[in-house]
Scaffold this motif. Structure first.
Motif, PDB file in Angstrom:
ATOM      1  N   LEU A  36       0.833  -1.207   0.000  1.00 61.06           N
ATOM      2  CA  LEU A  36       0.000   0.000   0.000  1.00 61.06           C
ATOM      3  C   LEU A  36       0.868   1.257   0.000  1.00 61.06           C
ATOM      4  N   GLU A  76      -1.256  -3.455   9.401  1.00 67.80           N
ATOM      5  CA  GLU A  76      -0.759  -3.350   8.014  1.00 67.80           C
ATOM      6  C   GLU A  76       0.515  -4.173   7.812  1.00 67.80           C
ATOM      7  N   LYS A  99      -6.291  -9.790   6.821  1.00 65.82           N
ATOM      8  CA  LYS A  99      -7.621  -9.336   6.442  1.00 65.82           C
ATOM      9  C   LYS A  99      -8.177 -10.296   5.392  1.00 65.82           C
ATOM     10  N   GLN A 144     -12.317  -6.166   8.131  1.00 69.30           N
ATOM     11  CA  GLN A 144     -11.379  -5.792   9.194  1.00 69.30           C
ATOM     12  C   GLN A 144     -11.327  -6.899  10.243  1.00 69.30           C
ATOM     13  N   HIS A 166      -7.366  -3.193  13.395  1.00 65.77           N
ATOM     14  CA  HIS A 166      -7.198  -2.106  12.432  1.00 65.77           C
ATOM     15  C   HIS A 166      -8.559  -1.891  11.789  1.00 65.77           C
ATOM     16  N   LEU A 167      -9.259  -0.833  12.211  1.00 68.49           N
ATOM     17  CA  LEU A 167     -10.635  -0.629  11.754  1.00 68.49           C
ATOM     18  C   LEU A 167     -10.688   0.044  10.382  1.00 68.49           C
ATOM     19  N   ASP A 204      -4.994   0.688  15.249  1.00 66.76           N
ATOM     20  CA  ASP A 204      -5.331   1.823  14.395  1.00 66.76           C
ATOM     21  C   ASP A 204      -6.848   1.787  14.248  1.00 66.76           C
ATOM     22  N   ARG A 252      -0.687  13.925   1.214  1.00 66.06           N
ATOM     23  CA  ARG A 252      -1.120  13.286  -0.037  1.00 66.06           C
ATOM     24  C   ARG A 252      -1.455  14.380  -1.037  1.00 66.06           C
ATOM     25  N   GLU A 254      -4.240  15.440  -1.999  1.00 65.17           N
ATOM     26  CA  GLU A 254      -5.340  16.276  -1.484  1.00 65.17           C
ATOM     27  C   GLU A 254      -4.866  17.247  -0.418  1.00 65.17           C
ATOM     28  N   HIS A 299       2.323   6.414  10.307  1.00 66.51           N
ATOM     29  CA  HIS A 299       1.836   6.438  11.695  1.00 66.51           C
ATOM     30  C   HIS A 299       3.038   6.436  12.633  1.00 66.51           C
TER      31      HIS A 299
HETATM   32  P1  NDP Z   1      -9.969   0.351   4.075  1.00 66.02           P
HETATM   33  O1  NDP Z   1     -10.913   1.416   3.634  1.00 66.02           O
HETATM   34  O2  NDP Z   1     -10.058  -0.021   5.496  1.00 66.02           O
HETATM   35  O3  NDP Z   1      -8.496   0.830   3.709  1.00 66.02           O
HETATM   36  C1  NDP Z   1      -7.515  -0.069   3.272  1.00 66.02           C
HETATM   37  C2  NDP Z   1      -6.184   0.557   3.419  1.00 66.02           C
HETATM   38  O4  NDP Z   1      -6.098   1.759   2.662  1.00 66.02           O
HETATM   39  C3  NDP Z   1      -5.894   0.894   4.850  1.00 66.02           C
HETATM   40  O5  NDP Z   1      -4.729   0.209   5.208  1.00 66.02           O
HETATM   41  C4  NDP Z   1      -5.757   2.393   4.871  1.00 66.02           C
HETATM   42  O6  NDP Z   1      -4.727   2.844   5.698  1.00 66.02           O
HETATM   43  C5  NDP Z   1      -5.439   2.749   3.433  1.00 66.02           C
HETATM   44  N1  NDP Z   1      -5.910   4.100   3.085  1.00 66.02           N
HETATM   45  C6  NDP Z   1      -6.742   4.914   3.771  1.00 66.02           C
HETATM   46  N2  NDP Z   1      -6.916   6.075   3.141  1.00 66.02           N
HETATM   47  C7  NDP Z   1      -6.189   6.010   2.023  1.00 66.02           C
HETATM   48  C8  NDP Z   1      -5.955   6.914   0.943  1.00 66.02           C
HETATM   49  N3  NDP Z   1      -6.520   8.128   0.896  1.00 66.02           N
HETATM   50  N4  NDP Z   1      -5.120   6.521  -0.042  1.00 66.02           N
HETATM   51  C9  NDP Z   1      -4.555   5.308  -0.006  1.00 66.02           C
HETATM   52  N5  NDP Z   1      -4.731   4.409   0.992  1.00 66.02           N
HETATM   53  C10 NDP Z   1      -5.538   4.759   1.978  1.00 66.02           C
HETATM   54  O7  NDP Z   1     -10.096  -0.870   3.093  1.00 66.02           O
HETATM   55  P2  NDP Z   1     -10.884  -2.239   3.123  1.00 66.02           P
HETATM   56  O8  NDP Z   1     -10.046  -3.276   3.708  1.00 66.02           O
HETATM   57  O9  NDP Z   1     -12.248  -2.047   3.661  1.00 66.02           O
HETATM   58  O10 NDP Z   1     -10.948  -2.518   1.591  1.00 66.02           O
HETATM   59  C11 NDP Z   1     -11.624  -1.643   0.723  1.00 66.02           C
HETATM   60  C12 NDP Z   1     -10.639  -0.921  -0.120  1.00 66.02           C
HETATM   61  O11 NDP Z   1      -9.642  -1.797  -0.604  1.00 66.02           O
HETATM   62  C13 NDP Z   1     -11.340  -0.325  -1.304  1.00 66.02           C
HETATM   63  O12 NDP Z   1     -11.232   1.084  -1.181  1.00 66.02           O
HETATM   64  C14 NDP Z   1     -10.634  -0.856  -2.503  1.00 66.02           C
HETATM   65  O13 NDP Z   1      -9.924   0.189  -3.172  1.00 66.02           O
HETATM   66  C15 NDP Z   1      -9.590  -1.796  -1.997  1.00 66.02           C
HETATM   67  N6  NDP Z   1      -9.855  -3.145  -2.484  1.00 66.02           N
HETATM   68  C16 NDP Z   1      -9.724  -3.369  -3.794  1.00 66.02           C
HETATM   69  C17 NDP Z   1     -10.016  -4.587  -4.307  1.00 66.02           C
HETATM   70  C18 NDP Z   1      -9.831  -4.795  -5.768  1.00 66.02           C
HETATM   71  O14 NDP Z   1      -8.991  -4.166  -6.375  1.00 66.02           O
HETATM   72  N7  NDP Z   1     -10.592  -5.664  -6.371  1.00 66.02           N
HETATM   73  C19 NDP Z   1     -10.493  -5.684  -3.461  1.00 66.02           C
HETATM   74  C20 NDP Z   1     -10.524  -5.385  -2.084  1.00 66.02           C
HETATM   75  C21 NDP Z   1     -10.226  -4.139  -1.630  1.00 66.02           C
HETATM   76  P3  NDP Z   1      -4.999   3.554   7.156  1.00 66.02           P
HETATM   77  O15 NDP Z   1      -5.809   2.636   7.955  1.00 66.02           O
HETATM   78  O16 NDP Z   1      -3.611   3.763   7.657  1.00 66.02           O
HETATM   79  O17 NDP Z   1      -5.698   4.850   6.849  1.00 66.02           O
END
Ligand code: NDP
Ligand code: CA
Length: 316
Positions: A36, A76, A99, A144, A166-167, A204, A252, A254, A299
């Motif tokens: 990531l 992570e 996960k 999660q 890790h939520l 987290d 980032r 943004e 972090h």
């Molecule tokens: P989460 O929404 O919990 O986030 C997953 C990870 O992304 C976390 O480790 C988080 O880090 C990090 N993250 C948070 N904000 C950003 C950001 N702005 N840019 C980049 N990374 C960030 O994910 P889930 O486990 O619920 O999975 C859903 C996500 O995973 C979807 O958004 C999807 O993009 C991706 N996914 C894609 C799949 C595919 O390609 N087919 C399949 C499964 C998931 P932190 O906690 O440190 O903020």
């Protein structure tokens, strides 16, 4: 202003360091998954070289072992085998729970799913049991997880229950509701497995102290949790107002993201907070924020010294 009781320095050379059987040093850190961090996060001010695994992996290890923790809770983690191997040489063993559908596995060149890990000092603890859970939201499994270890201090027979999680990430009212639901399921899971042991729940939580989940964590009647960093500061009555100013600080596309989302919760009464590691200042962190060559994750690590009792003394 935050004024913490500072952590006592520990002697270097962790591999044969034996901490007091009445103290418990807990280390909490989202280490930033390699897949990531390198491919997804888009930390625009972080040089690519600072994210290269071949050097970053040693900076991660250095950050962990310099505090000689008794317990290491990580999120992570997508290089568990490496951590297990190296931390094994420093007197630790650990467990990992991935996960169910980690975003890492969809990234080119990934090293498998990311997940939560707990390591503990083998000269201090025997393991009683390990439990894991895919956290549920309204009785439906989410993406999660939580990982729990019941451990026994060899020297005193005192048992402790350590849990890490890790939520769900990202901002928004709905996501904050989802995190709160995950938190309720987490508390249920810990209650089921902790018995009457002292409890530490760290991770987290992806939620600032104003989010509902913070109150949910602190209002569980049977677990009676406090937040270690907040409870190490007496400047304000409200726990949320005593949390550190940030536990993550990144830039980032943004813009800048600086907030408090990582916590060490503990069962009040059974454990006493003695000291915590202070967060680095903005100046120490630097204007490009983290990750960087000095800080391998976006972090910061949290470290807390707890005082704990002894089953043997209590029984006699
Ligand atoms: P989460 O929404 O919990 O986030 C997953 C990870 O992304 C976390 O480790 C988080 O880090 C990090 N993250 C948070 N904000 C950003 C950001 N702005 N840019 C980049 N990374 C960030 O994910 P889930 O486990 O619920 O999975 C859903 C996500 O995973 C979807 O958004 C999807 O993009 C991706 N996914 C894609 C799949 C595919 O390609 N087919 C399949 C499964 C998931 P932190 O906690 O440190 O903020
Ligand atoms: Ca992340």
């Amino acid at each position: 202003a935050f004024k913490y009781k500072k952590l006592n320095a520990v002697t270097k050379g962790c591999s044969d360091y034996v901490s007091s059987p009445y103290s418990l040093r807990v280390f909490q850190w989202n280490i930033l998954s390699q897949a990531l961090g390198q491919m997804n996060d888009n930390f625009v001010k972080c040089p690519d070289e600072a994210l290269e695994w071949n050097s970053r992996k040693f900076r991660i290890i250095e950050e962990i072992v310099e505090y000689c923790p008794d317990i290491i809770c990580l999120q992570e983690v997508d290089h568990f085998n490496f951590l297990k191997h190296v931390l094994g040489t420093q007197g630790y063993t650990g467990v990992f729970y991935p996960k169910p559908d980690s975003p890492c596995v969809y990234i080119t060149g990934n090293n498998g799913p990311d997940g939560c890990a707990i390591f503990y000092r083998t000269n201090k603890f025997d393991v009683i049991n390990i439990e894991s859970r895919i956290l549920e939201i309204w009785r439906v499994q989410s993406n999660q997880v939580a990982l729990l270890a019941n451990l026994r201090v060899k020297e005193t027979d005192q048992e402790v229950c350590i849990t890490t999680t890790h939520l769900k990430a990202r901002q928004g009212a709905f996501l904050s509701t989802l995190r709160n639901e995950q938190g309720k399921d987490l508390l249920q899971f810990v209650s089921e497995h902790s018995g009457d042991r002292p409890v530490v729940i760290c991770g987290d939580f992806n939620a600032e102290p104003v989010e509902p989940i913070y109150g949910t964590m602190l209002s569980d009647e049977s677990l009676a949790l406090g937040s270690a960093y907040a409870d190490c500061d007496s400047s304000n009555k409200n726990s949320a107002d005593r949390e550190p100013p940030y536990t993550t600080w990144k830039i980032r596309d943004e813009g800048e993201v600086c907030h408090t989302i990582d916590y060490i919760f503990y069962k009040k009464g059974s454990l006493e907070v003695e000291a915590v590691l202070e967060l680095p200042t903005g100046e120490e962190i630097g204007e490009d924020r983290v990750p960087s060559f000095s800080y391998p994750s976006d972090h910061f690590s949290l470290v807390c010294d707890f005082k704990m009792g002894s089953q043997k003394v209590q029984a006699s």
